[in-house]
Scaffold this motif. Structure first.
Motif, PDB file in Angstrom:
ATOM      1  N   ASN A 121       7.333   6.229  -7.223  1.00  0.00           N
ATOM      2  CA  ASN A 121       7.245   4.773  -7.010  1.00  0.00           C
ATOM      3  C   ASN A 121       7.813   4.022  -8.211  1.00  0.00           C
ATOM      4  O   ASN A 121       7.125   3.831  -9.218  1.00  0.00           O
ATOM      5  CB  ASN A 121       5.787   4.342  -6.828  1.00  0.00           C
ATOM      6  N   ASN A 131      -2.075  -1.591  -3.863  1.00  0.00           N
ATOM      7  CA  ASN A 131      -2.323  -0.156  -3.965  1.00  0.00           C
ATOM      8  C   ASN A 131      -1.023   0.605  -4.173  1.00  0.00           C
ATOM      9  O   ASN A 131      -0.110   0.539  -3.332  1.00  0.00           O
ATOM     10  CB  ASN A 131      -3.006   0.349  -2.692  1.00  0.00           C
ATOM     11  N   GLU A 132      -0.954   1.293  -5.289  1.00  0.00           N
ATOM     12  CA  GLU A 132       0.204   2.153  -5.615  1.00  0.00           C
ATOM     13  C   GLU A 132       1.527   1.439  -5.321  1.00  0.00           C
ATOM     14  O   GLU A 132       2.327   1.882  -4.487  1.00  0.00           O
ATOM     15  CB  GLU A 132       0.126   3.488  -4.883  1.00  0.00           C
ATOM     16  N   ALA A 159       0.617   5.683  -8.441  1.00  0.00           N
ATOM     17  CA  ALA A 159       0.949   7.026  -7.965  1.00  0.00           C
ATOM     18  C   ALA A 159       1.732   7.663  -9.113  1.00  0.00           C
ATOM     19  O   ALA A 159       2.689   7.075  -9.602  1.00  0.00           O
ATOM     20  CB  ALA A 159       1.818   6.933  -6.721  1.00  0.00           C
ATOM     21  N   LYS A 194       0.878  -1.166   0.000  1.00  0.00           N
ATOM     22  CA  LYS A 194       0.000   0.000   0.000  1.00  0.00           C
ATOM     23  C   LYS A 194       0.918   1.219   0.000  1.00  0.00           C
ATOM     24  O   LYS A 194       1.659   1.418   0.957  1.00  0.00           O
ATOM     25  CB  LYS A 194      -0.897  -0.045   1.244  1.00  0.00           C
ATOM     26  N   ASN A 195       0.894   1.984  -1.086  1.00  0.00           N
ATOM     27  CA  ASN A 195       1.810   3.140  -1.259  1.00  0.00           C
ATOM     28  C   ASN A 195       3.265   2.716  -1.030  1.00  0.00           C
ATOM     29  O   ASN A 195       3.982   3.347  -0.244  1.00  0.00           O
ATOM     30  CB  ASN A 195       1.483   4.283  -0.300  1.00  0.00           C
ATOM     31  N   THR A 196       3.675   1.664  -1.655  1.00  0.00           N
ATOM     32  CA  THR A 196       5.022   1.040  -1.601  1.00  0.00           C
ATOM     33  C   THR A 196       5.277   0.267  -0.301  1.00  0.00           C
ATOM     34  O   THR A 196       6.111  -0.626  -0.280  1.00  0.00           O
ATOM     35  CB  THR A 196       6.214   2.018  -1.810  1.00  0.00           C
TER      36      THR A 196
END
Ligand code: DGJ
Length: 559
Positions: free
Chosen positions: A312, A200-201, A300, A129-131
């Motif tokens: 990312n 996620n991302e 992202a 999630k977000n890396t």
């Protein structure tokens, strides 16, 4: 034991609720699984056997982890004319102990969404999630030997699972498959859940690639033959960013990553993208084997001049769309989270390669009210969803309006789109639809052609103080010879000029404010005089405009 019994009761309730068809969703004849279908010029999302336009909003990250917290939120979302809510479902919540499943929250969310006639798109916060890997269960986090992490160049670990280890993807795929199996069981009938976002991302920061031993040896080793074959088979249609890098390095048919794509920062990103995509493929495919809902990944985006690792590295970005397609066929499309000002540019980039445009995250507020019309009209988007849709008092608070005003603007755009949706979806397929967008104060006009006319949108005087920089958008649907239905957001004037053989000047025969009531268009005001610049322009949102209306514009030509 007690918890087990209460979970079983909750499951039975959900199943009986499903068969009662209480929300009206999924009548028996329409029980087909949501899918993507090529229709005419575009690919659309089909739900209950019919094209569906996602008028969505994504919850703040933690809201969906509590059924009780969400209780008062659902009606607020329904009141904003949403038809779909994007809700995270995390690995840690469904598998708190290894192989011990807990779907109580998932079941509660589905039940309550149904009660408000809302569909769901679930976001699988699994390995990343977000890396970061903050949503993995504690038993995964704590066992770094079994579940290895991305390493920095000096050997230090990070809080990110490495995409190079089978133990990681096997555990993630097992959990995701369990979720999909469960969804089929509790929702296969009603189809409240219509799509899945997988992870996620994804990507790595702050360095451009994983420096663990195995990642290092892969980087120094040969590029996978599957990728090289894909490049040569699809050379003519590759996105130019990728094709440029490959050709600049000699369009080689074999070699290491730096030999094939050049010794440059982008190569690290492409290397990570290939391996993230292969990992996500394993997770998504395991889920699809249980219950094949449409699945996508989100990116992202990149700030200007940022290098891999600052952004990312390895995410489903425009330059690596081909890699994701080649390595992750179980992923149906890739999506952008568009928070930047240049919304139109990102829409264009993500509509390449026949990728259907869906925007799972975007800025909320007045910007969203305009952007959704543009994405749906100009890029045949299958849906749109501002982030933090449930945030009280903050919707677009960086803008010049109050949160309530911003919410009303989005509700107005969603209101008119929900009425126009059947027509809009039909016209997306036939191509009889277009849109214009004014993005910033510097942009004074925007132009588009449709049905033999060129429409030029220019800024009108701002209604609110300092609102002149606000976005304005118009969506045009061609409804007949010299006739358009127009939906707009923001303050702007639109003029019409012929661009086809015939008499050279366009006049406005009439403009009616219309509203769809029970399937019929009902005329409200006939707009003339001050409301349409004495018959010269269509004025979006003139004084007295009723939210949720469209304008029917009839034109004629003269010399
Ligand atoms: C993008 C992420 O995908 C969301 O989950 C959330 O963290 C937002 N950023 C916050 O702006």
């Amino acid at each position: 034991m007690k918890a087990g019994i209460s979970r079983a009761i909750a499951l039975l309730t959900l199943l009986s609720f499903a068969s009662a068809s209480a929300s009206g969703q999924g009548a028996p004849a329409e029980r087909t699984i949501p899918r993507l279908e090529k229709r005419g010029e575009t690919t659309q999302l089909i739900v209950d056997g019919k094209p569906f336009l996602v008028l969505g909003g994504e919850l703040l990250n933690s809201s969906g982890s509590s059924v009780a917290y969400m209780k008062p939120v659902w009606p607020r979302l329904a009141a904003m004319n949403l038809n779909t809510v994007l809700v995270p479902v995390s690995w840690e919540l469904i598998e708190p102990q290894e192989s011990k499943w807990d779907f109580e929250v998932v079941d509660g969310l589905i039940r309550d969404a149904r009660q408000h006639q809302l569909r769901l798109i679930l976001l699988w916060f699994g390995s990343w999630k977000n890396t970061y890997s903050s949503y993995t269960p504690a038993w995964v986090k704590k066992d770094v030997e079994r579940f290895p992490r991305v390493q920095l160049h000096d050997g230090r670990g990070t809080e990110r699972l490495s995409p190079f280890h089978a133990a990681n993807w096997e555990a993630d795929a097992r959990a995701f498959a369990a979720l999909m199996r469960h969804l089929k069981q509790v929702d296969g009938d009603m189809r409240t859940v219509i799509m899945m976002q997988v992870e996620n991302e994804v990507g790595v920061i702050p360095e451009s690639r994983d420096h663990s031993t195995i990642a290092g040896s892969r980087f120094a080793g040969p590029v996978a033959p599957e990728l090289l074959n894909y490049l040569s088979r699809n050379r003519a249609s590759l996105v130019p960013e990728l094709r440029g890098a490959w050709e600049a390095a000699g369009a080689r048919a074999a070699g290491t990553w730096e030999e094939v794509f050049g010794k440059q920062p982008l190569t690290d990103d492409l290397f990570m993208a290939w391996h993230f995509a292969a990992y996500v493929q394993r997770v998504a495919a395991a889920g699809k084997r249980e219950y094949p809902l449409p699945m996508f990944v989100n990116a992202a985006l990149i700030r200007p001049n940022y290098q891999p690792g600052q952004y990312n590295s390895g995410g489903p970005l425009p330059h690596s769309m081909d890699l994701w397609r080649a390595a992750a066929p179980a992923i149906d499309f890739v999506t952008p989270d568009i928070y930047f000002e240049n919304f139109a540019d990102w829409c264009r980039l993500y509509q390449r390669l026949g990728n259907p445009l869906f925007i799972p995250e975007a800025r909320a507020g007045a910007a969203a009210a305009a952007n959704v019309l543009y994405a749906v009209g100009a890029h045949a988007a299958i849906g749109f969803s501002p982030f933090a849709i449930d945030e009280e008092g903050a919707a677009g608070s960086s803008e010049r309006r109050t949160a309530d005003e911003n919410r009303e603007l989005l509700a107005a755009s969603y209101g008119v789109l929900s009425r126009l949706a059947p027509l809009v979806l039909e016209k997306q397929a036939s191509g009889d639809i277009a849109a214009t967008l004014l993005e910033g104060e510097a942009q004074r006009s925007a132009r588009v052609s449709l049905g033999g006319y060129t429409m030029t949108m220019t800024r009108a005087a701002a209604a609110a103080p300092n609102a002149s920089a606000e976005r304005a958008a118009a969506l045009f649907v061609r409804t007949g010879e010299d006739e358009f239905l127009v939906a707009g957001s923001g303050r702007a004037n639109i003029s019409f000029a012929p661009n086809s053989p015939g008499l050279p000047i366009a006049g406005i025969a009439s403009i009616d404010e219309e509203r769809l009531v029970d399937g019929h268009w009902v005329r409200l005001r006939r707009l003339n005089g001050d409301e349409n610049g004495q018959g010269q322009v269509l004025r979006l949102n003139p004084s007295g405009a009723t939210p949720g209306t469209a304008y029917r514009v009839r034109l004629y030509r003269y010399r």
